[in-house]
Each structure stands twice: as C-alpha cells, then as structure tokens.
Design a protein around this motif. Sequence first.
Motif, PDB file in Angstrom:
ATOM      1  N   GLY A  45       1.011  -1.242  -0.301  1.00 52.40           N
ATOM      2  CA  GLY A  45      -0.038   0.073  -0.154  1.00 52.40           C
ATOM      3  C   GLY A  45       0.820   1.224  -0.011  1.00 52.40           C
ATOM      4  N   VAL A  46       0.387   2.552  -0.389  1.00 55.38           N
ATOM      5  CA  VAL A  46       0.754   3.778  -0.049  1.00 55.38           C
ATOM      6  C   VAL A  46      -0.042   4.498   0.977  1.00 55.38           C
ATOM      7  CG1 VAL A  46       1.796   5.598  -1.459  1.00 55.38           C
ATOM      8  CG2 VAL A  46       1.511   3.486  -2.779  1.00 55.38           C
ATOM      9  N   VAL A  47       0.860   4.903   1.720  1.00 52.52           N
ATOM     10  CA  VAL A  47       0.059   5.901   2.844  1.00 52.52           C
ATOM     11  C   VAL A  47       0.692   7.294   2.363  1.00 52.52           C
ATOM     12  CG1 VAL A  47      -0.072   6.604   5.136  1.00 52.52           C
ATOM     13  CG2 VAL A  47      -0.080   4.003   4.692  1.00 52.52           C
ATOM     14  N   GLY A  48      -0.289   8.221   2.321  1.00 52.65           N
ATOM     15  CA  GLY A  48       0.129   9.546   2.041  1.00 52.65           C
ATOM     16  C   GLY A  48      -0.437  10.677   3.205  1.00 52.65           C
ATOM     17  N   VAL A  49       0.686  11.472   3.682  1.00 49.33           N
ATOM     18  CA  VAL A  49       0.443  12.375   4.729  1.00 49.33           C
ATOM     19  C   VAL A  49       0.877  13.830   4.070  1.00 49.33           C
ATOM     20  CG1 VAL A  49       1.114  13.220   6.943  1.00 49.33           C
ATOM     21  CG2 VAL A  49       0.968  11.029   6.656  1.00 49.33           C
ATOM     22  N   LEU A  60       7.981  28.510  13.973  1.00 53.00           N
ATOM     23  CA  LEU A  60       6.815  27.777  13.828  1.00 53.00           C
ATOM     24  C   LEU A  60       5.889  28.125  15.021  1.00 53.00           C
ATOM     25  CD1 LEU A  60       5.723  25.420  12.417  1.00 53.00           C
ATOM     26  CD2 LEU A  60       6.502  23.899  14.183  1.00 53.00           C
ATOM     27  N   VAL A  61       4.530  28.570  14.329  1.00 53.05           N
ATOM     28  CA  VAL A  61       3.507  28.889  15.227  1.00 53.05           C
ATOM     29  C   VAL A  61       2.375  28.002  15.075  1.00 53.05           C
ATOM     30  CG1 VAL A  61       4.271  31.339  14.993  1.00 53.05           C
ATOM     31  CG2 VAL A  61       2.780  30.548  13.400  1.00 53.05           C
ATOM     32  N   GLU A  62       2.080  27.168  13.958  1.00 52.01           N
ATOM     33  CA  GLU A  62       0.992  26.377  14.027  1.00 52.01           C
ATOM     34  C   GLU A  62       1.380  25.215  13.076  1.00 52.01           C
ATOM     35  OE1 GLU A  62      -3.873  26.960  14.219  1.00 52.01           O
ATOM     36  OE2 GLU A  62      -2.272  28.679  13.797  1.00 52.01           O
ATOM     37  N   THR A  63       0.813  23.986  13.281  1.00 58.68           N
ATOM     38  CA  THR A  63       0.974  22.804  12.265  1.00 58.68           C
ATOM     39  C   THR A  63      -0.276  22.085  12.182  1.00 58.68           C
ATOM     40  OG1 THR A  63       3.175  22.347  13.204  1.00 58.68           O
ATOM     41  CG2 THR A  63       2.353  20.618  12.192  1.00 58.68           C
ATOM     42  N   ARG A  64      -0.495  21.618  10.962  1.00 66.20           N
ATOM     43  CA  ARG A  64      -1.580  20.719  10.626  1.00 66.20           C
ATOM     44  C   ARG A  64      -0.780  19.089  10.098  1.00 66.20           C
ATOM     45  NH1 ARG A  64      -3.512  23.791  13.444  1.00 66.20           N
ATOM     46  NH2 ARG A  64      -5.434  25.148  13.132  1.00 66.20           N
ATOM     47  N   GLU A  65      -1.297  18.263  10.512  1.00 58.98           N
ATOM     48  CA  GLU A  65      -0.927  16.991   9.898  1.00 58.98           C
ATOM     49  C   GLU A  65      -2.051  16.123   9.565  1.00 58.98           C
ATOM     50  OE1 GLU A  65       3.139  14.862  10.663  1.00 58.98           O
ATOM     51  OE2 GLU A  65       1.592  13.432  11.439  1.00 58.98           O
ATOM     52  N   CYS A  66      -2.405  15.730   8.484  1.00 56.24           N
ATOM     53  CA  CYS A  66      -3.447  15.047   7.841  1.00 56.24           C
ATOM     54  C   CYS A  66      -3.106  13.749   6.941  1.00 56.24           C
ATOM     55  CB  CYS A  66      -4.546  15.970   7.224  1.00 56.24           C
ATOM     56  SG  CYS A  66      -4.837  17.194   8.118  1.00 56.24           S
ATOM     57  N   LYS A  67      -3.642  12.680   7.194  1.00 54.98           N
ATOM     58  CA  LYS A  67      -3.593  11.742   6.298  1.00 54.98           C
ATOM     59  C   LYS A  67      -4.252  11.843   5.176  1.00 54.98           C
ATOM     60  CE  LYS A  67      -2.385   7.605   9.061  1.00 54.98           C
ATOM     61  NZ  LYS A  67      -2.417   6.250   9.229  1.00 54.98           N
ATOM     62  N   ASN A  68      -3.896  11.869   3.936  1.00 56.29           N
ATOM     63  CA  ASN A  68      -4.648  12.105   2.683  1.00 56.29           C
ATOM     64  C   ASN A  68      -5.159  11.107   2.133  1.00 56.29           C
ATOM     65  OD1 ASN A  68      -2.714  11.203   0.740  1.00 56.29           O
ATOM     66  ND2 ASN A  68      -1.175  13.013   1.772  1.00 56.29           N
ATOM     67  N   LEU A  69      -6.164  11.333   0.987  1.00 56.76           N
ATOM     68  CA  LEU A  69      -6.578  10.248   0.059  1.00 56.76           C
ATOM     69  C   LEU A  69      -5.774  10.293  -1.076  1.00 56.76           C
ATOM     70  CD1 LEU A  69      -8.741   8.386  -0.462  1.00 56.76           C
ATOM     71  CD2 LEU A  69     -10.259   9.838  -1.626  1.00 56.76           C
ATOM     72  N   ILE A  70      -5.193   9.218  -1.663  1.00 56.65           N
ATOM     73  CA  ILE A  70      -4.450   9.369  -2.966  1.00 56.65           C
ATOM     74  C   ILE A  70      -5.600   8.893  -4.002  1.00 56.65           C
ATOM     75  CG2 ILE A  70      -2.814   8.014  -4.249  1.00 56.65           C
ATOM     76  CD1 ILE A  70      -1.213   7.594  -1.632  1.00 56.65           C
ATOM     77  N   THR A 194       5.035  26.030   4.918  1.00 55.81           N
ATOM     78  CA  THR A 194       5.543  25.099   4.076  1.00 55.81           C
ATOM     79  C   THR A 194       4.456  23.965   4.113  1.00 55.81           C
ATOM     80  OG1 THR A 194       6.534  23.878   6.075  1.00 55.81           O
ATOM     81  CG2 THR A 194       7.942  25.593   4.961  1.00 55.81           C
ATOM     82  N   MET A 195       4.553  23.265   2.903  1.00 59.04           N
ATOM     83  CA  MET A 195       3.476  22.030   2.843  1.00 59.04           C
ATOM     84  C   MET A 195       4.280  20.907   2.430  1.00 59.04           C
ATOM     85  SD  MET A 195       0.481  21.747   0.022  1.00 59.04           S
ATOM     86  CE  MET A 195       0.053  19.988  -0.726  1.00 59.04           C
ATOM     87  N   GLN A 196       4.406  19.851   3.319  1.00 58.54           N
ATOM     88  CA  GLN A 196       5.061  18.557   3.189  1.00 58.54           C
ATOM     89  C   GLN A 196       4.303  17.467   2.842  1.00 58.54           C
ATOM     90  OE1 GLN A 196       8.582  17.449   5.798  1.00 58.54           O
ATOM     91  NE2 GLN A 196       7.110  15.919   6.204  1.00 58.54           N
ATOM     92  N   VAL A 197       4.616  17.019   1.704  1.00 59.07           N
ATOM     93  CA  VAL A 197       3.739  15.654   1.197  1.00 59.07           C
ATOM     94  C   VAL A 197       4.594  14.576   1.319  1.00 59.07           C
ATOM     95  CG1 VAL A 197       2.410  14.944  -0.892  1.00 59.07           C
ATOM     96  CG2 VAL A 197       2.533  17.497  -0.404  1.00 59.07           C
ATOM     97  N   SER A 198       4.404  13.634   1.992  1.00 53.39           N
ATOM     98  CA  SER A 198       5.052  12.297   2.127  1.00 53.39           C
ATOM     99  C   SER A 198       4.104  11.069   1.746  1.00 53.39           C
ATOM    100  CB  SER A 198       5.548  12.161   3.414  1.00 53.39           C
ATOM    101  OG  SER A 198       4.417  11.911   4.430  1.00 53.39           O
ATOM    102  N   PHE A 199       5.141  10.150   0.795  1.00 53.45           N
ATOM    103  CA  PHE A 199       4.364   9.012   0.493  1.00 53.45           C
ATOM    104  C   PHE A 199       5.397   7.836   1.020  1.00 53.45           C
ATOM    105  CE2 PHE A 199       3.274  11.694  -3.119  1.00 53.45           C
ATOM    106  CZ  PHE A 199       1.838  11.591  -2.642  1.00 53.45           C
ATOM    107  N   THR A 200       4.630   6.872   1.827  1.00 52.16           N
ATOM    108  CA  THR A 200       5.296   5.872   2.534  1.00 52.16           C
ATOM    109  C   THR A 200       4.606   4.289   1.905  1.00 52.16           C
ATOM    110  OG1 THR A 200       5.702   7.118   4.396  1.00 52.16           O
ATOM    111  CG2 THR A 200       5.900   4.846   4.453  1.00 52.16           C
TER     112      THR A 200
END
Length: 204
Positions: A45-49, A60-70, A194-200
């Motif tokens: 599988g591929v997990v995207g965040v 750094l003042v605020e962060t949002r981390e969300c699993k996304n739908l591929i 910044t927007m970080q896109v990761s695929f695992t």
Amino acid sequence: MTVDPIVTYMSADALREMEESETPIPESHTAHARDLRARFLAPLGVVGVITLQLYEEDELVETRECKNLITTAGLTALASALNWSSISDQAANLGINTPYSLAPAYGAVGTGTTPVTALDTALTNEIQRGTVSQASAANGQSVLSFFFGNTQAVGTISEAGLFAAASITPGSGILIDHVLISPALTKTNIQTMTMQVSFTLTSG
C-alpha cells in the motif's frame, strides 16, 4: 543427535489456493507458509500524509498533519512513473515513445470543504500553488516540500493536494492526493508556510 524435520515447500499460488479453499495446511508446511505469507501475500500500500506549517519571523507557530486520500488518477500516475523509470533505457525497443514524468509538481491549497473522494481531479476551491523547495527519499518514503511566501495563500486553508505534470496555473495537472485540513488553518500576510507531502510504501 537432533535431526531437523523435513520441510517441504510450496509456491505462493499454491498457498493462496489452499487458503481460499480452506484446505488445512500440512504441519510440515506451516513455518514456510507463515514466511511465504509475510513476504509475498501481504498487501502493498501507499500511505500519504500532508503537513502544513505556519511560520512567523522564522518561528513555527502552527502545524496541521493529515492523512490524505490518494486518488485513482494519482495511483495510476505513480505506477506510470515507476514503469517509465524502469524501462526508459529500453523504451525504443519496446515501442514506447512517450516519456512519463511526475514533474513539474506543485503543492496546492484551497478553501473547499467538500468531502474528498478517490475520483477527485481538482481541489474544490484552489487558491494558491507552491513550487518544490526540498525533496528526499529513504526507507520506503518519498517526501516533497513546497513553500508559500507572505503574500501567498492568505486566508482560511481547509484543503490541500499535490499536482503532478502540472503548471503554476490552478486546475492544471494530475491531482495525486487530496485532503481536508481540520481544523482549518488561517494564514496571514505576515506568515510563510511550508507544505510537506510524504508517501510511504507499506507491506502487511
């Protein structure tokens, strides 16, 4: 003297057929079957965040981390890019004349709140795109980072996504993944982001 038990082997197809027919696996096959299942039958599988981070005066003042739908189109694009990178040296011999690349890639944010689906091809209401500022790949994970300056993406950000084979023009390219940002993130014109896109890649 201890004599090791005789271990017989089976193919992955044979194991799958036995499991589907609920045929008991012989005791002599048990250990091998466990190993075979772990190595060959575990789903890949591929997990995207997607991670958004707001900075003010480099702090750094605020962060949002969300699993996304591929998206469905995104999975096809990832598979096509992997395929091309594997056969590019033999493409002419295979009669394949069109290279396939995910570049140029852009990180996009928007203000939409419509639930995401695998069939999405665009953000609901895209407001800004950022260009790649960093990239890395290690341990089965690919990470792309995008930068938004003070005057970019100002407003309430409630969705984000990665576009491949795209341009800076909103709506262009292939939407690889899509996510709703919850709670929404409010960016002002004195902040950068910044927007970080990761695929695992995962197995099992």
